[in-house]
Motif scaffolding. Structure first.
Motif, mmCIF file in Angstrom:
data_model
loop_
_atom_site.group_PDB
_atom_site.id
_atom_site.type_symbol
_atom_site.label_atom_id
_atom_site.label_comp_id
_atom_site.label_asym_id
_atom_site.label_seq_id
_atom_site.Cartn_x
_atom_site.Cartn_y
_atom_site.Cartn_z
ATOM 1 N N ALA A 136 0.856 -1.189 0.000
ATOM 2 C CA ALA A 136 0.000 0.000 0.000
ATOM 3 C C ALA A 136 0.893 1.241 0.000
ATOM 4 C CB ALA A 136 -0.898 0.012 1.224
ATOM 5 N N PRO A 137 0.625 2.180 -0.888
ATOM 6 C CA PRO A 137 1.473 3.377 -0.953
ATOM 7 C C PRO A 137 1.207 4.334 0.216
ATOM 8 C CG PRO A 137 -0.362 3.602 -2.452
ATOM 9 C CD PRO A 137 -0.459 2.216 -1.879
ATOM 10 N N ALA A 138 2.123 5.284 0.436
ATOM 11 C CA ALA A 138 1.921 6.319 1.456
ATOM 12 C C ALA A 138 0.672 7.127 1.116
ATOM 13 C CB ALA A 138 3.141 7.233 1.508
ATOM 14 N N GLY A 139 -0.070 7.460 2.132
ATOM 15 C CA GLY A 139 -1.324 8.177 1.934
ATOM 16 C C GLY A 139 -2.531 7.277 1.914
ATOM 17 N N SER A 140 -2.292 5.946 1.917
ATOM 18 C CA SER A 140 -3.407 4.997 1.910
ATOM 19 C C SER A 140 -4.058 4.951 3.291
ATOM 20 C CB SER A 140 -2.918 3.604 1.527
ATOM 21 O OG SER A 140 -2.340 3.599 0.236
ATOM 22 N N LYS A 141 -5.334 4.630 3.304
ATOM 23 C CA LYS A 141 -6.055 4.450 4.557
ATOM 24 C C LYS A 141 -5.806 3.049 5.092
ATOM 25 C CE LYS A 141 -8.054 8.493 4.513
ATOM 26 N NZ LYS A 141 -7.740 9.512 5.545
ATOM 27 N N ALA A 142 -5.873 2.925 6.419
ATOM 28 C CA ALA A 142 -5.717 1.629 7.060
ATOM 29 C C ALA A 142 -6.499 1.644 8.363
ATOM 30 C CB ALA A 142 -4.238 1.318 7.312
ATOM 31 N N VAL A 143 -6.600 0.478 8.992
ATOM 32 C CA VAL A 143 -7.306 0.346 10.264
ATOM 33 C C VAL A 143 -6.328 -0.191 11.291
ATOM 34 C CG1 VAL A 143 -9.203 -0.745 11.496
ATOM 35 C CG2 VAL A 143 -9.499 -0.067 9.099
ATOM 36 N N ALA A 144 -6.108 0.611 12.374
ATOM 37 C CA ALA A 144 -5.220 0.177 13.450
ATOM 38 C C ALA A 144 -5.985 -0.736 14.385
ATOM 39 C CB ALA A 144 -4.683 1.387 14.200
ATOM 40 N N LEU A 145 -5.383 -1.894 14.719
ATOM 41 C CA LEU A 145 -6.041 -2.896 15.555
ATOM 42 C C LEU A 145 -5.475 -2.966 16.970
ATOM 43 C CD1 LEU A 145 -6.224 -5.786 12.935
ATOM 44 C CD2 LEU A 145 -8.042 -4.194 13.591
ATOM 45 N N ALA A 146 -4.179 -2.696 17.129
ATOM 46 C CA ALA A 146 -3.532 -2.788 18.434
ATOM 47 C C ALA A 146 -2.169 -2.132 18.351
ATOM 48 C CB ALA A 146 -3.407 -4.240 18.883
ATOM 49 N N LEU A 147 -1.570 -1.902 19.527
ATOM 50 C CA LEU A 147 -0.238 -1.317 19.611
ATOM 51 C C LEU A 147 0.608 -2.179 20.530
ATOM 52 C CD1 LEU A 147 1.716 1.070 19.014
ATOM 53 C CD2 LEU A 147 0.836 2.157 21.086
ATOM 54 N N ASP A 148 1.796 -2.537 20.059
ATOM 55 C CA ASP A 148 2.682 -3.380 20.850
ATOM 56 C C ASP A 148 4.124 -2.921 20.614
ATOM 57 O OD1 ASP A 148 3.716 -5.425 22.441
ATOM 58 O OD2 ASP A 148 3.829 -6.806 20.738
ATOM 59 N N ALA A 149 4.762 -2.447 21.717
ATOM 60 C CA ALA A 149 6.168 -2.040 21.659
ATOM 61 C C ALA A 149 6.417 -1.016 20.554
ATOM 62 C CB ALA A 149 7.063 -3.253 21.483
ATOM 63 N N GLY A 150 5.521 -0.055 20.429
ATOM 64 C CA GLY A 150 5.694 1.008 19.440
ATOM 65 C C GLY A 150 5.310 0.628 18.036
ATOM 66 N N GLN A 151 4.829 -0.612 17.820
ATOM 67 C CA GLN A 151 4.430 -1.085 16.499
ATOM 68 C C GLN A 151 2.914 -1.248 16.444
ATOM 69 O OE1 GLN A 151 6.560 -2.149 13.758
ATOM 70 N NE2 GLN A 151 8.189 -1.068 14.886
ATOM 71 N N LEU A 152 2.309 -0.688 15.398
ATOM 72 C CA LEU A 152 0.870 -0.817 15.201
ATOM 73 C C LEU A 152 0.580 -2.049 14.346
ATOM 74 C CD1 LEU A 152 -0.442 2.801 14.452
ATOM 75 C CD2 LEU A 152 -1.056 1.367 16.407
ATOM 76 N N LEU A 153 -0.388 -2.834 14.802
ATOM 77 C CA LEU A 153 -0.907 -3.922 13.981
ATOM 78 C C LEU A 153 -2.047 -3.347 13.162
ATOM 79 C CD1 LEU A 153 -1.086 -6.933 13.188
ATOM 80 C CD2 LEU A 153 -2.693 -7.220 15.116
ATOM 81 N N ILE A 154 -1.931 -3.418 11.831
ATOM 82 C CA ILE A 154 -2.913 -2.770 10.960
ATOM 83 C C ILE A 154 -3.400 -3.749 9.892
ATOM 84 C CG2 ILE A 154 -1.892 -0.494 11.320
ATOM 85 C CD1 ILE A 154 -0.597 -0.769 8.541
ATOM 86 N N MET A 155 -4.546 -3.371 9.292
ATOM 87 C CA MET A 155 -5.064 -4.074 8.120
ATOM 88 C C MET A 155 -5.563 -3.011 7.152
ATOM 89 S SD MET A 155 -8.622 -5.643 9.642
ATOM 90 C CE MET A 155 -9.878 -4.608 10.405
ATOM 91 N N PRO A 156 -5.621 -3.299 5.893
ATOM 92 C CA PRO A 156 -5.980 -2.272 4.904
ATOM 93 C C PRO A 156 -7.420 -1.790 5.022
ATOM 94 C CG PRO A 156 -5.795 -4.401 3.844
ATOM 95 C CD PRO A 156 -5.272 -4.570 5.240
ATOM 96 N N ARG A 157 -8.302 -2.665 5.460
ATOM 97 C CA ARG A 157 -9.717 -2.285 5.590
ATOM 98 C C ARG A 157 -10.395 -3.281 6.540
ATOM 99 N NH1 ARG A 157 -8.778 -4.953 1.100
ATOM 100 N NH2 ARG A 157 -8.081 -3.048 0.066
ATOM 101 N N LYS A 158 -11.572 -2.908 7.034
ATOM 102 C CA LYS A 158 -12.305 -3.801 7.929
ATOM 103 C C LYS A 158 -12.679 -5.102 7.208
ATOM 104 C CE LYS A 158 -14.341 -0.336 11.009
ATOM 105 N NZ LYS A 158 -15.607 0.234 11.554
#
Length: 220
Positions: free
Chosen positions: A110-132
């Motif tokens: 996914a290029p910069a500027g794309s939308k995503a969904v943040a699911l959790a945060l662990d040690a400064g890293q976000l777990l994300i997915m492109p869409r619900k």
């Protein structure tokens, strides 16, 4: 000869003191009014005062105080302890991100500027997915997304809503106070006196027929 010179010096000093006494008094005691002979007070160039304006209290504001909010950094432990209630949250990617399909069967980018969904945060890293509902996931540093800005904006809206609720409560209280009838002891007393005066003739007539009104005893 020495005694004569000494007397001459003393006389000169005395004459100078008499001649310039006004100037000496001004330097020592301040200016002196030439007409009255009274001393004018000397005013300092930068006067200071300890007096402060009296603080007025607003009973309505005291009854409905504005809430005090912690900073967003305090609430999220400086972005190390973001509560689960902050997820899921839509964010924007600041950098190109690689997603991995569940089970490692493939990937996508996914290029910069794309939308995503943040699911959790662990040690400064976000777990994300492109869409619900998507089965692809990725981990990305929190600073490579707009997560902080999104959560801060939501928190500011929450604070504004709470402050708006307090302002509405205050306005309602002010309206009720302005519309409520104000009775004073003097007006009530005057009203009672008028009622007694108007009932005077009728009361006297009843007392003639029935006798004086009974008086309540101390024991009831």
């Amino acid at each position: 000869m020495k005694k004569f010179l000494l007397l001459l010096v003393i006389a000169a000093i005395g004459y100078g003191a008499y001649r310039y006494k006004d100037e000496i008094l001004k330097m020592v005691n301040g200016d002196v009014d030439k007409e009255t002979g009274q001393q004018n007070p000397t005013i300092p160039e930068n006067p200071t005062t300890n007096s402060q304006p009296a603080k007025t209290s607003d009973p309505i504001a005291e009854r409905y105080p504005m809430p005090v909010f912690k900073s967003i950094e305090e609430l999220v432990g400086n972005w190390a302890e973001v509560p689960p209630s902050a997820f899921p949250r839509q964010i924007t990617l600041n950098k190109k991100t690689k997603y991995v399909i569940a089970g490692g069967k493939g990937s996508s980018t996914a290029p910069a500027g794309s939308k995503a969904v943040a699911l959790a945060l662990d040690a400064g890293q976000l777990l994300i997915m492109p869409r619900k509902g998507s089965t692809t996931r990725s981990r990305i540093p929190i600073d490579d997304t707009t997560f902080k800005a999104e959560l801060t904006s939501a928190y500011n809206l929450y604070k504004q809503r709470k402050e708006g609720e307090v302002r509405k409560q205050r306005e309602r209280a002010k309206t009720l106070a302005a519309n409520s009838p104000k009775k004073t002891a003097s007006s009530d007393s005057a009203s009672i006196q008028r009622q007694r005066k108007a009932a005077g003739p009728k009361l006297a007539e009843h007392e003639k027929k029935l006798g004086p009104m009974p008086v309540r005893a101390a024991n009831g």
